[in-house]
Design a protein around this motif. Sequence first.
Motif, PDB file in Angstrom:
ATOM      1  N   SER A   1       0.812  -1.219   0.000  1.00  0.00           N
ATOM      2  CA  SER A   1       0.000   0.000   0.000  1.00  0.00           C
ATOM      3  C   SER A   1       0.846   1.271   0.000  1.00  0.00           C
ATOM      4  CB  SER A   1      -0.945   0.003   1.203  1.00  0.00           C
ATOM      5  OG  SER A   1      -1.775  -1.129   1.194  1.00  0.00           O
ATOM      6  N   ALA A   2       1.873   1.331   0.861  1.00  0.00           N
ATOM      7  CA  ALA A   2       2.704   2.531   0.934  1.00  0.00           C
ATOM      8  C   ALA A   2       3.439   2.771  -0.378  1.00  0.00           C
ATOM      9  CB  ALA A   2       3.694   2.409   2.093  1.00  0.00           C
ATOM     10  N   SER A   3       3.965   1.696  -0.967  1.00  0.00           N
ATOM     11  CA  SER A   3       4.675   1.813  -2.243  1.00  0.00           C
ATOM     12  C   SER A   3       3.724   2.253  -3.344  1.00  0.00           C
ATOM     13  CB  SER A   3       5.310   0.463  -2.602  1.00  0.00           C
ATOM     14  OG  SER A   3       5.826   0.487  -3.903  1.00  0.00           O
ATOM     15  N   LEU A   4       2.527   1.651  -3.354  1.00  0.00           N
ATOM     16  CA  LEU A   4       1.535   2.028  -4.361  1.00  0.00           C
ATOM     17  C   LEU A   4       1.126   3.483  -4.199  1.00  0.00           C
ATOM     18  CD1 LEU A   4      -0.362   1.144  -6.637  1.00  0.00           C
ATOM     19  CD2 LEU A   4      -2.002   0.427  -4.886  1.00  0.00           C
ATOM     20  N   ALA A   8       2.972   5.905  -2.861  1.00  0.00           N
ATOM     21  CA  ALA A   8       4.092   6.758  -3.284  1.00  0.00           C
ATOM     22  C   ALA A   8       4.175   6.833  -4.810  1.00  0.00           C
ATOM     23  CB  ALA A   8       5.393   6.220  -2.708  1.00  0.00           C
ATOM     24  N   ARG A   9       4.035   5.676  -5.455  1.00  0.00           N
ATOM     25  CA  ARG A   9       4.093   5.655  -6.927  1.00  0.00           C
ATOM     26  C   ARG A   9       2.943   6.448  -7.532  1.00  0.00           C
ATOM     27  NH1 ARG A   9       1.886   2.741 -11.049  1.00  0.00           N
ATOM     28  NH2 ARG A   9       3.222   2.349 -12.866  1.00  0.00           N
ATOM     29  N   THR A  10       1.733   6.244  -6.970  1.00  0.00           N
ATOM     30  CA  THR A  10       0.562   6.942  -7.499  1.00  0.00           C
ATOM     31  C   THR A  10       0.680   8.442  -7.275  1.00  0.00           C
ATOM     32  OG1 THR A  10      -0.794   4.992  -7.036  1.00  0.00           O
ATOM     33  CG2 THR A  10      -1.948   7.067  -7.388  1.00  0.00           C
ATOM     34  N   LEU A  26     -17.682   9.006  -4.596  1.00  0.00           N
ATOM     35  CA  LEU A  26     -17.657  10.473  -4.570  1.00  0.00           C
ATOM     36  C   LEU A  26     -16.430  11.017  -5.296  1.00  0.00           C
ATOM     37  CD1 LEU A  26     -18.811  11.240  -0.917  1.00  0.00           C
ATOM     38  CD2 LEU A  26     -20.063  11.676  -3.022  1.00  0.00           C
ATOM     39  N   VAL A  27     -15.282  10.433  -5.044  1.00  0.00           N
ATOM     40  CA  VAL A  27     -14.059  10.903  -5.692  1.00  0.00           C
ATOM     41  C   VAL A  27     -14.143  10.703  -7.197  1.00  0.00           C
ATOM     42  CG1 VAL A  27     -11.587  10.467  -5.935  1.00  0.00           C
ATOM     43  CG2 VAL A  27     -12.613  10.580  -3.672  1.00  0.00           C
ATOM     44  N   SER A  28     -14.643   9.527  -7.601  1.00  0.00           N
ATOM     45  CA  SER A  28     -14.721   9.234  -9.030  1.00  0.00           C
ATOM     46  C   SER A  28     -15.665  10.199  -9.744  1.00  0.00           C
ATOM     47  CB  SER A  28     -15.189   7.790  -9.243  1.00  0.00           C
ATOM     48  OG  SER A  28     -14.285   6.888  -8.681  1.00  0.00           O
ATOM     49  N   MET A  76      -7.128   5.851  -7.087  1.00  0.00           N
ATOM     50  CA  MET A  76      -6.295   4.893  -6.377  1.00  0.00           C
ATOM     51  C   MET A  76      -5.917   5.412  -4.985  1.00  0.00           C
ATOM     52  SD  MET A  76      -4.932   1.903  -6.564  1.00  0.00           S
ATOM     53  CE  MET A  76      -4.914   1.537  -8.330  1.00  0.00           C
ATOM     54  N   LEU A  77      -5.606   6.707  -4.906  1.00  0.00           N
ATOM     55  CA  LEU A  77      -5.249   7.289  -3.609  1.00  0.00           C
ATOM     56  C   LEU A  77      -6.420   7.216  -2.631  1.00  0.00           C
ATOM     57  CD1 LEU A  77      -3.171  10.431  -4.658  1.00  0.00           C
ATOM     58  CD2 LEU A  77      -2.332   8.372  -3.513  1.00  0.00           C
ATOM     59  N   ALA A  78      -7.628   7.393  -3.157  1.00  0.00           N
ATOM     60  CA  ALA A  78      -8.801   7.292  -2.288  1.00  0.00           C
ATOM     61  C   ALA A  78      -8.928   5.895  -1.706  1.00  0.00           C
ATOM     62  CB  ALA A  78     -10.053   7.648  -3.077  1.00  0.00           C
ATOM     63  N   GLU A  79      -8.647   4.887  -2.545  1.00  0.00           N
ATOM     64  CA  GLU A  79      -8.738   3.517  -2.059  1.00  0.00           C
ATOM     65  C   GLU A  79      -7.591   3.190  -1.111  1.00  0.00           C
ATOM     66  OE1 GLU A  79      -9.216  -1.007  -3.840  1.00  0.00           O
ATOM     67  OE2 GLU A  79      -9.341   0.728  -5.157  1.00  0.00           O
ATOM     68  N   VAL A  80      -6.380   3.642  -1.463  1.00  0.00           N
ATOM     69  CA  VAL A  80      -5.218   3.364  -0.630  1.00  0.00           C
ATOM     70  C   VAL A  80      -5.339   4.061   0.715  1.00  0.00           C
ATOM     71  CG1 VAL A  80      -2.725   3.759  -0.410  1.00  0.00           C
ATOM     72  CG2 VAL A  80      -3.660   2.874  -2.529  1.00  0.00           C
TER      73      VAL A  80
END
Length: 610
Positions: A168-171, A173-175, A280-282, A326-330
Motif C-alpha cells: 500500500s505505501a509503495s503504491l 508513493a508511486r501513485t 464520490l471521488v470518481s 487509487m489514492l482514495a482507495e489506498v
Amino acid sequence: MAETGAHVVEDRRTALPEGGEAIGRPRGRSLKPLALLWPYARRHWITVSVALVFLVAAAALSLAIPMLLGRAADAGQRAGNDPELLKALIDEAFLWVFAAAVGSGVLGAIRFYFVSRFGERIAADLRRDLYAHLLRLSPAYHARMRSGEAVSRLTADITLLETFLGSSASLAARTLMTTTGALVLMLAVNWQLGLTLLAMLPIAILPIMIIGRTIRKMSNEAQARLSDAGAEAAETLDSIELVQAYGREGGQLSVFQRAVEGTFTAAMRRNGARALMIVLVSVLLFGGFTAVLWMGARAVASGEMSFGDLATMVMYAAFAGSGFGMLAEVYGEFMRAAGAADRAAEVLRAVPDISAPAQPKPLPAKGQGALSFDKVTFRYGENAASALEDFSLDVKPGEFVALVGPSGAGKTTVFRLALRLFDPQAGDIRLDGVSSIEAEPRDWRRCFAYAPQESALFTGTAAENIRFGDEAADEALLEQAARMAEAMGFLDEKEGLATELGQKGRSLSGGQRQRIALARALVRNAPVLLLDEATSALDSESEAAVRRAIENAATGRTTLVIAHRLSTVRRADRIIVMEHGRIVEEGTHDSLVARGGLYARLADLQFAEG
C-alpha cells in the motif's frame, strides 16, 4: 488455589486499576500511529533508498509515454505531405514508447522486490519486538488481555502493517508521484486547462479527508471484532475436552458465530464507507476531467491546440484521474494500517510493572537460599482484600518449609512474590540479604526453581520440556532429574526422553505431567525450590515416590512446598499454617497436631478420610 487479579502498586510503584480495563480498543483519529514504523524504517534506509531510486525512475518512464504518444499523433503535422517521413517519425515515436514501457516494467519489478523485502523485514522486526515486550509484561497485564488477543496483535495486526509497507505505501508513493507529475506536465502542455483541473482537486480531496476518519474508526472496530472471534476460538479449542465432555459444541459454535458475524458487520460498514468515498471521488474528479477535456476539444477545433497536445492532455488526465481514485482507495488501507499500528503501539507503550533498578545490586555468586518476608502486605486490586497482610517469614538456608491452609489463604501469593511476578504494596522480600526491588529480575528469578500447581508443558519432547529449567543441561542431567521425579518409568515405556508429549503435554496423564514439571524444577540448580501442590494430581503410589524425590531434591537447598495433602509435608522442618493472608500457626507436624488448632482440624479431616 491460584489467587488471580490485577496487580496494584502504590507509593514507589505505578498503580493499576483493579481488574484492569479490557485491552484492545484503541481509539485513534489520524495517521499518527504510523509513526511507530519510523524507527524501523530508519534501520533499513539503504533498502528504502534503492526502492525510491527505482520508483522515481519507473514513474519518470511512465510519465514519458503520453508525451511520446502525443508526438506520434502530431507526426503528420511535422511530416507534411511526405509519407516516408511520416512513417519514420511514427516508427521512431513508437519505438521510444516501447522502450519506455519495457524500462518502466523492469524498473517497477525491481522496485517491487525491494519494497516487499522492506515490508517483510519491518514486519519481522516489529513482531519480534512486540513479542519480546509481551514477555516482559507482568501477569497482571496478561490477566486483563483476553485469550488470543496477544496472538492477534502478533499475527493479524502485524500482517496488516506488512501489507501496508510492502504494497500500500509503495503504491501510494508511486501513485502520488505519477499523479503529481501528470498534473505538472499538463500545466506544461496547456497551463490554462491544467490550472482549471488543479482548481477542481479540493472538491475531490475533501471527501477523502472527511470519510477517511470514519473509515479508520471502523477499521479499528473491525480489527477488535476479529480479535474477539479469535479469542473465542482460542478459549474453546484450548478446552476442547471439556467442551466435548459437556456436549457444548453447538453452544460454543453459536457464540463464535456471533463473534464472526460481528466481525463481518463491522468490516462491511468499513467497506461501505470506503465504497462511498471511491464513488464520490470518481464522480467529482472524472466529472471535472470531462469538463476540462471538453474545453480542450473546443481548443483543437479552433486551432489553439494541436491534436497531439490534446491526446497528451487526455492521457495525463487519465493518469491523474486514476491516480486520485487509487489514492482514495489506498487511504482506506492507510486507515487500517494506522489502526493496527495503534494496537501494536498500545502494547509497546505498556510499562512493565517489574523492572530492574538503575543500578541493580548483584546477588551472591553461590546463593545460600536464605529467604525472608518482612511485614509484607499485598493485594491484587485497589479495592480487593489483602492476599497477604503484614506477613513475615524467615526461611533458613537448606530448610524445608511447608505452607498449608485453606484455599485463598495466600499460599500461592507467597510464591508469586518470591518469584517477583508481583511486588508488594508494603514490606520487603530479601534473598541472601538482597532486597527483591534492588536486584535485576532475571538474576533474582535465576535463584529459584518452580513447579506450579498446573503443570504448564510445551509442545515438544520430554527432554525439551525438562531442559526448559536449564538450557545447559546435558542428557545425563535430564535423565537424573526425570528419575528423581519418578518420570523415567512411564517415559521408558515410550521413547525415553525423546517422547513427544503432544500439545501442552496432553498425551500424558495429569500425574505424568506433574512429574515432568517436577523434573524441570529439579534440573535447575537453584538455591531455592518452590513446589506448588507438587503431588496434587498423583495416585497414592506415585505420591509416595514423588515424596521421596522431593525429600532428595530438598537436600542442600531451601525448599518451600505448598500442599493440601498433609502427608506430603509431615517430615517438613517447619509447617506454616496460613489463613486470610496471615500466619496463624507454625511448628512441626506433631506439635501442630498436639496444639489442636486449624492444622489439627485439617489433619483430622484428611487422615480420617484416608
